[in-house]
Design a protein around this motif. Sequence first.
Motif, PDB file in Angstrom:
ATOM      1  N   GLU A  83       0.848  -1.285   0.029  1.00 13.40           N
ATOM      2  CA  GLU A  83       0.127   0.205  -0.076  1.00 13.40           C
ATOM      3  C   GLU A  83       0.756   1.208  -0.049  1.00 13.40           C
ATOM      4  O   GLU A  83       1.909   1.354   0.682  1.00 13.40           O
ATOM      5  CB  GLU A  83      -0.866  -0.211   1.149  1.00 13.40           C
ATOM      6  N   ASN A 196      -5.173  -8.238   6.698  1.00 13.45           N
ATOM      7  CA  ASN A 196      -6.116  -8.118   6.170  1.00 13.45           C
ATOM      8  C   ASN A 196      -7.053  -6.986   7.256  1.00 13.45           C
ATOM      9  O   ASN A 196      -7.488  -6.117   6.708  1.00 13.45           O
ATOM     10  CB  ASN A 196      -7.245  -9.368   6.114  1.00 13.45           C
ATOM     11  N   MET A 199      -5.545  -3.492   6.675  1.00 11.13           N
ATOM     12  CA  MET A 199      -5.935  -3.110   5.524  1.00 11.13           C
ATOM     13  C   MET A 199      -6.988  -2.475   5.433  1.00 11.13           C
ATOM     14  O   MET A 199      -7.520  -1.332   4.926  1.00 11.13           O
ATOM     15  CB  MET A 199      -5.608  -4.078   4.217  1.00 11.13           C
ATOM     16  N   PHE A 200      -7.925  -3.236   6.102  1.00  7.22           N
ATOM     17  CA  PHE A 200      -9.530  -2.830   6.394  1.00  7.22           C
ATOM     18  C   PHE A 200      -9.502  -1.578   7.019  1.00  7.22           C
ATOM     19  O   PHE A 200     -10.267  -0.576   6.708  1.00  7.22           O
ATOM     20  CB  PHE A 200     -10.200  -3.852   6.801  1.00  7.22           C
ATOM     21  N   ARG A 201      -8.758  -1.521   8.157  1.00  2.00           N
ATOM     22  CA  ARG A 201      -8.719  -0.254   8.840  1.00  2.00           C
ATOM     23  C   ARG A 201      -8.136   1.138   8.228  1.00  2.00           C
ATOM     24  O   ARG A 201      -8.617   2.198   8.427  1.00  2.00           O
ATOM     25  CB  ARG A 201      -8.024  -0.694  10.280  1.00  2.00           C
ATOM     26  N   MET A 202      -7.104   0.481   7.489  1.00  2.99           N
ATOM     27  CA  MET A 202      -6.296   1.547   6.863  1.00  2.99           C
ATOM     28  C   MET A 202      -7.504   2.342   5.706  1.00  2.99           C
ATOM     29  O   MET A 202      -7.263   3.471   5.483  1.00  2.99           O
ATOM     30  CB  MET A 202      -4.978   1.195   6.085  1.00  2.99           C
ATOM     31  N   GLU A 203      -8.127   1.669   4.825  1.00  3.69           N
ATOM     32  CA  GLU A 203      -8.883   1.979   4.090  1.00  3.69           C
ATOM     33  C   GLU A 203     -10.055   2.923   4.522  1.00  3.69           C
ATOM     34  O   GLU A 203     -10.181   3.891   4.076  1.00  3.69           O
ATOM     35  CB  GLU A 203      -9.659   0.832   3.396  1.00  3.69           C
ATOM     36  N   SER A 204     -10.633   2.635   6.103  1.00  3.91           N
ATOM     37  CA  SER A 204     -11.466   3.448   6.617  1.00  3.91           C
ATOM     38  C   SER A 204     -10.720   4.618   6.804  1.00  3.91           C
ATOM     39  O   SER A 204     -11.499   5.956   6.818  1.00  3.91           O
ATOM     40  CB  SER A 204     -11.742   2.645   7.922  1.00  3.91           C
ATOM     41  N   ARG A 206      -8.274   6.211   5.485  1.00  3.52           N
ATOM     42  CA  ARG A 206      -8.124   6.887   4.306  1.00  3.52           C
ATOM     43  C   ARG A 206      -9.581   7.707   3.910  1.00  3.52           C
ATOM     44  O   ARG A 206      -9.417   8.748   3.500  1.00  3.52           O
ATOM     45  CB  ARG A 206      -7.780   6.015   3.048  1.00  3.52           C
ATOM     46  N   ILE A 207     -10.476   6.907   3.644  1.00  4.02           N
ATOM     47  CA  ILE A 207     -11.810   7.546   3.451  1.00  4.02           C
ATOM     48  C   ILE A 207     -12.234   8.907   4.203  1.00  4.02           C
ATOM     49  O   ILE A 207     -12.687   9.924   3.953  1.00  4.02           O
ATOM     50  CB  ILE A 207     -12.821   6.547   3.284  1.00  4.02           C
ATOM     51  N   LYS A 280     -14.283   7.869  12.248  1.00  6.49           N
ATOM     52  CA  LYS A 280     -14.385   6.691  11.111  1.00  6.49           C
ATOM     53  C   LYS A 280     -15.370   6.528  10.119  1.00  6.49           C
ATOM     54  O   LYS A 280     -16.556   6.666  10.500  1.00  6.49           O
ATOM     55  CB  LYS A 280     -13.977   5.465  11.785  1.00  6.49           C
TER      56      LYS A 280
END
Length: 283
Positions: A83, A196, A199-204, A206-207, A280
Amino acid sequence: MLRIAVQSKGRLNEESTALLREIGIDVDDSKRKYISKASNFPVEMLYLRDDDIPGVVANGSADLGIVGLNEVMEKGYDVEIVEKLGFGGCRLSLAIPKADEYEGVSYFDGKKIATSYPAILNKFLKENNIKATIEVITGSVEIAPAARIADAIFDIVSSGSTLIANNLKEVEIVLDSEAVLIGSGNLSPENQEILNEIMFRMESARISRGKKYMLMNIPEDAIDKAIEILPAMRSPTIMPLAAKGWCSLHSVVDNDSLWSKVHQLKAIGAEGILILNVEKIIL
Ligand code: PRT
Ligand code: ZN
């Protein structure tokens, strides 16, 4: 337990640990500790010099690493970029004395170039068919031309002020870099699950960055116009108010467009506008 290597001190240390904290991983970064476990998540932090991070990930001593793309490319280890992290932005560029004319890469033919990134530079010179000498120096590369150690430099540039202060000018950008999350590509199923979740938390995270939550009272007959102004994740939430003819409207907006939206909404009759931070967002 997943082991993540991060820079122990330097430009990436703070933002690396801040990112992990942002996604709810309690990182103890008292810098004298070489290894420390997070108190609330199955990860262990390994604090190293950035130069050593690609190597420890490649040889499996760490499962993941946070390091500049420039270091990853220079070291050339077989690691995967999981990432891009959006901080530590910089570029690796060729720079020459300000007074010199520059008409293209052939300028560097027969020249001596000082750098701490010989592998990336060598590749660039080869690709461009340039025969130059590389002088490896590990610090203060920018003083090399004035000190007559080299004719030009190949170094990290961010704002460009170091080049200006040393009477140099940037003439070729060779690599755009930022901090990246790297991995060895062969995790145990248990560690893959932990990754995983990260990554799930990082995506949140980032958004959610740069977003605000907005709520306001609005006359019912202005709802259609308000929806046009406020495209939300699906559509804004609208709830009736006790006062007849009015409703409450909730939405998420980008910080960048916040004030222009406030004025547009006021112009169509919105009142009592509340703007709140978003912790979040999970889509
Ligand atoms: O001790 P350790 O080996 O861990 O750290 P280090 O000294 O090798 O690296 P450090 O902490 O300086 O930088 C870590 C990473 O941050 C780099 O590998 C890059 O990926 C990233 N980064 C982002 C930068 C810069 N911006 C940066 N501006 N690294 C260095 N610089 C230096 C550059 O070398 C030059 O001297 O800043 C100067 C240029 O900055 P401007 O703003 O004047 O252009
Ligand atoms: Zn380093």
